[in-house]
Design a protein around this motif. Sequence first.
Motif, PDB file in Angstrom:
ATOM      1  N   GLU A   4     -12.323   5.111 -24.872  1.00  0.00           N
ATOM      2  CA  GLU A   4     -12.092   4.490 -23.570  1.00  0.00           C
ATOM      3  C   GLU A   4     -11.767   3.008 -23.786  1.00  0.00           C
TER       4      GLU A   4
ATOM      5  N   MET B  71      -7.696  -6.047 -20.047  1.00  0.00           N
ATOM      6  CA  MET B  71      -8.502  -6.919 -20.900  1.00  0.00           C
ATOM      7  C   MET B  71      -8.336  -6.561 -22.382  1.00  0.00           C
TER       8      MET B  71
ATOM      9  N   PHE C 187     -13.160  -1.513 -26.504  1.00  0.00           N
ATOM     10  CA  PHE C 187     -12.947  -0.073 -26.714  1.00  0.00           C
ATOM     11  C   PHE C 187     -14.328   0.538 -26.878  1.00  0.00           C
ATOM     12  N   TRP C 188     -14.484   1.778 -26.415  1.00  0.00           N
ATOM     13  CA  TRP C 188     -15.762   2.479 -26.588  1.00  0.00           C
ATOM     14  C   TRP C 188     -15.485   3.907 -27.022  1.00  0.00           C
TER      15      TRP C 188
ATOM     16  N   TRP D 286     -22.347   8.500 -26.785  1.00  0.00           N
ATOM     17  CA  TRP D 286     -21.632   7.242 -26.954  1.00  0.00           C
ATOM     18  C   TRP D 286     -22.062   6.622 -28.276  1.00  0.00           C
TER      19      TRP D 286
ATOM     20  N   LEU E 165     -16.288  -3.731 -12.259  1.00  0.00           N
ATOM     21  CA  LEU E 165     -15.937  -2.533 -13.032  1.00  0.00           C
ATOM     22  C   LEU E 165     -17.034  -2.216 -14.042  1.00  0.00           C
ATOM     23  N   PHE E 166     -17.263  -0.930 -14.263  1.00  0.00           N
ATOM     24  CA  PHE E 166     -18.262  -0.487 -15.241  1.00  0.00           C
ATOM     25  C   PHE E 166     -17.582   0.441 -16.240  1.00  0.00           C
ATOM     26  N   PHE E 167     -17.949   0.311 -17.511  1.00  0.00           N
ATOM     27  CA  PHE E 167     -17.290   1.109 -18.543  1.00  0.00           C
ATOM     28  C   PHE E 167     -18.276   1.896 -19.399  1.00  0.00           C
ATOM     29  N   ALA E 168     -17.743   2.961 -19.983  1.00  0.00           N
ATOM     30  CA  ALA E 168     -18.404   3.750 -21.027  1.00  0.00           C
ATOM     31  C   ALA E 168     -19.777   4.270 -20.570  1.00  0.00           C
ATOM     32  N   SER E 169     -20.808   4.128 -21.414  1.00  0.00           N
ATOM     33  CA  SER E 169     -22.119   4.716 -21.077  1.00  0.00           C
ATOM     34  C   SER E 169     -22.681   4.117 -19.788  1.00  0.00           C
TER      35      SER E 169
ATOM     36  N   ARG F  63     -20.964   3.184 -17.125  1.00  0.00           N
ATOM     37  CA  ARG F  63     -20.289   3.863 -16.011  1.00  0.00           C
ATOM     38  C   ARG F  63     -20.957   5.213 -15.750  1.00  0.00           C
ATOM     39  N   GLU F  64     -21.295   5.932 -16.813  1.00  0.00           N
ATOM     40  CA  GLU F  64     -21.943   7.240 -16.640  1.00  0.00           C
ATOM     41  C   GLU F  64     -23.345   7.096 -16.069  1.00  0.00           C
TER      42      GLU F  64
ATOM     43  N   ALA G  11     -17.634  -9.506 -18.471  1.00  0.00           N
ATOM     44  CA  ALA G  11     -16.376 -10.258 -18.489  1.00  0.00           C
ATOM     45  C   ALA G  11     -16.068 -10.666 -17.062  1.00  0.00           C
TER      46      ALA G  11
ATOM     47  N   ARG H 124     -11.344 -10.742 -17.034  1.00  0.00           N
ATOM     48  CA  ARG H 124     -10.890 -10.227 -18.332  1.00  0.00           C
ATOM     49  C   ARG H 124     -11.120 -11.182 -19.497  1.00  0.00           C
TER      50      ARG H 124
ATOM     51  N   GLU I  40     -12.491 -10.542 -10.773  1.00  0.00           N
ATOM     52  CA  GLU I  40     -12.744  -9.195 -11.292  1.00  0.00           C
ATOM     53  C   GLU I  40     -13.841  -9.329 -12.344  1.00  0.00           C
ATOM     54  N   VAL I  41     -14.965  -8.681 -12.094  1.00  0.00           N
ATOM     55  CA  VAL I  41     -16.109  -8.753 -13.001  1.00  0.00           C
ATOM     56  C   VAL I  41     -16.252  -7.389 -13.673  1.00  0.00           C
ATOM     57  N   ALA I  42     -16.592  -7.382 -14.944  1.00  0.00           N
ATOM     58  CA  ALA I  42     -16.806  -6.098 -15.624  1.00  0.00           C
ATOM     59  C   ALA I  42     -18.100  -6.155 -16.423  1.00  0.00           C
TER      60      ALA I  42
ATOM     61  N   PHE J  46     -20.240  -3.896 -19.444  1.00  0.00           N
ATOM     62  CA  PHE J  46     -20.067  -2.808 -20.409  1.00  0.00           C
ATOM     63  C   PHE J  46     -21.014  -2.958 -21.598  1.00  0.00           C
TER      64      PHE J  46
ATOM     65  N   PRO K 265     -21.957  -2.886 -25.791  1.00  0.00           N
ATOM     66  CA  PRO K 265     -21.241  -3.437 -26.941  1.00  0.00           C
ATOM     67  C   PRO K 265     -20.063  -2.541 -27.334  1.00  0.00           C
ATOM     68  N   VAL K 266     -18.985  -3.156 -27.772  1.00  0.00           N
ATOM     69  CA  VAL K 266     -17.757  -2.403 -28.041  1.00  0.00           C
ATOM     70  C   VAL K 266     -17.852  -1.640 -29.364  1.00  0.00           C
TER      71      VAL K 266
END
Lengths: 150, 95
Positions: free
Chosen positions: A52, A57, A123-124, A135, B19-23, B25-26, B68, B71, B85-87, B89, B91-92
Amino acid sequence: MDFIEVRKGAFSVAEEFAALRRENRGDGACVMFVGSVRDFNAGAAVRGLKLEHYPGMTEKSLQDITADARAHWPLGRVRLLHRVGPLALQDDIVFVGVTSPHRQAAFAACQYIMDRLKTEAPFWKQESSETGDRWVAAREIDKREMEKWG
Amino acid sequence: MAVSGGIGAPEVSGMIKILFFASLREQLGTAEYKLENYSGSVSELRTYLGEQFPDWQAPLQAADLQAAVNREMALASTRIADGDEVAFFPPVTGG
């Protein structure tokens, strides 16, 4: 000249190499890195993974990393490709290719770009294994590898 | 999921987009949340959202959560303004 792309489809290392070398008479060195999906991670057999990213960004982050590499070393061309979406075992995930008049700069810049990408590009990875989907956790060693660049 | 080119420009006037990403977001069960007339820092927003939605409190207080704003990586003290826009998440893990 930079080429940066986040894409779903596979890339061709041969085509990337050709693009780095085509009519590029000034650069005697080309260093390339390819990262791919391996079959074992953190004690579990991996069947595949999903990647993902944060559209907008992620691309910006890759551009910033590449620009910083250019500020450190005399580079000719940089090509940076990263796949997202579902990936199978042994699929290539990421390609970094750099050219330079001399090898030292090409080796260093290629590693620098990868070290920064691992620790800051959004990236994840989600792995699917026998025990279900999970994850991937960030690794401390990636952070230490990055810190050595100061 | 858009692949290249990215999503549109940040929202304008009177609203922030989160915005929420990855784990994360779940865990939250949503990828996006909009908030009107918010003013505060990144860490205050984490607290505020946890107060609004008790189920979100623990995931949003995770110690390794990253943020972030527009971005760019943000700090806990980064101020958020209308149209941002705030996100959030984890760690990548690319490459």
